[in-house]
Design a protein around this motif. Structure first.
Motif, PDB file in Angstrom:
ATOM      1  N   ARG A  32       8.143   0.680 -13.161  1.00 45.35           N
ATOM      2  CA  ARG A  32       7.112   0.592 -12.109  1.00 45.35           C
ATOM      3  C   ARG A  32       7.533  -0.364 -10.999  1.00 45.35           C
ATOM      4  N   VAL A  33       8.131  -1.488 -11.385  1.00 47.08           N
ATOM      5  CA  VAL A  33       8.605  -2.461 -10.384  1.00 47.08           C
ATOM      6  C   VAL A  33       9.737  -1.844  -9.556  1.00 47.08           C
ATOM      7  N   THR A  34      10.616  -1.077 -10.224  1.00 41.51           N
ATOM      8  CA  THR A  34      11.725  -0.415  -9.519  1.00 41.51           C
ATOM      9  C   THR A  34      11.196   0.679  -8.596  1.00 41.51           C
ATOM     10  N   SER A  35      10.194   1.413  -9.054  1.00 40.56           N
ATOM     11  CA  SER A  35       9.563   2.438  -8.209  1.00 40.56           C
ATOM     12  C   SER A  35       8.989   1.799  -6.949  1.00 40.56           C
ATOM     13  N   LYS A  91       0.832  -1.207   0.000  1.00 46.21           N
ATOM     14  CA  LYS A  91       0.000   0.000   0.000  1.00 46.21           C
ATOM     15  C   LYS A  91       0.866   1.257   0.000  1.00 46.21           C
ATOM     16  N   ALA A  92       2.136   1.123   0.397  1.00 46.07           N
ATOM     17  CA  ALA A  92       3.055   2.266   0.429  1.00 46.07           C
ATOM     18  C   ALA A  92       3.654   2.560  -0.951  1.00 46.07           C
ATOM     19  N   THR A  93       3.356   1.718  -1.940  1.00 42.81           N
ATOM     20  CA  THR A  93       3.948   1.885  -3.275  1.00 42.81           C
ATOM     21  C   THR A  93       2.992   2.601  -4.229  1.00 42.81           C
ATOM     22  N   ARG A  94       3.525   3.042  -5.369  1.00 41.27           N
ATOM     23  CA  ARG A  94       2.704   3.727  -6.374  1.00 41.27           C
ATOM     24  C   ARG A  94       1.845   2.752  -7.172  1.00 41.27           C
ATOM     25  N   TYR A  95       2.301   1.503  -7.244  1.00 40.51           N
ATOM     26  CA  TYR A  95       1.583   0.491  -8.034  1.00 40.51           C
ATOM     27  C   TYR A  95       1.327  -0.733  -7.154  1.00 40.51           C
TER      28      TYR A  95
END
Length: 198
Positions: A173-176, A32-36
């Motif tokens: 996106r995975v790296t973000s 939930k803390a991530t952008r995706y």
């Protein structure tokens, strides 16, 4: 009195069962803390048994998934230099992207090694190691976005751009997400070390 004690005991056990969430619940809550978040859960849920409910294992696994995808995308981009009919401008952008993805792989590899070597680092040692990891993962994300920038503009539209954009956007996106989980681990570790509630 006995009933009251029994009731309190049952409530206590129920409370512990509720708080002792599964590794999958831990991953979902962390993502939930991530952008995706959906992509995050999709990428990491297969590693739940290795992650358990460990923040460091979660960050390491997220970085490893990012590294694997970056290598795969880099290999894919290399193949596009051999596409028939590729325009000179596209060819240059592809070559630049290959360099960018190579840098991404190097930086993600460095960050994974750094996290591995941290052991039980505390205080200034922890901050120094984490600063390195955060810097390298941020740089990897920049490299991925720089690759995509090379295909900006309508004159670059076509199959080569579409193919690269799809792969590299997924890696970015995975790296973000991995960076968000690294930052979360760093923040929670610092709060725990200072006696705050994570």
């Amino acid at each position: 009195m006995a009933k009251l004690v029994l009731c309190l005991l049952v409530l206590s056990i129920a409370g512990k069962a509720g708080s002792a969430s599964s590794p999958i619940d831990f991953i979902k809550a962390s993502c939930k803390a991530t952008r995706y978040p959906d992509l995050c859960v999709q990428c990491l849920s297969g590693y739940a048994s290795a992650i358990q409910q460990n923040e460091q294992h979660l960050a390491q696994t997220a970085l490893s998934v990012s590294l694997t995808r970056a290598k795969s995308a880099g290999d894919y981009v290399k193949k596009l230099t051999k596409v028939r009919g590729i325009k000179a401008r596209e060819y240059r952008a592809v070559k630049d992207c290959i360099d960018n993805m190579g840098d991404t792989v190097d930086r993600l590899s460095q960050s994974i090694r750094e996290l591995d070597h941290m052991g039980r680092a505390v205080g200034k040692d922890f901050v120094w190691h984490m600063s390195n990891v955060q810097t390298w993962v941020s740089a990897a994300l920049t490299d991925e976005n720089t690759c995509l920038d090379g295909f900006a503009g309508r004159h670059m539209d076509g199959n080569v751009k579409a193919a690269i954009k799809s792969r590299v956007t997924n890696v970015a996106r995975v790296t973000s997400n991995a960076l968000a989980l690294v930052n979360r681990f760093a923040s929670r570790h610092r709060k725990a070390a200072s006696g705050e509630t994570p």
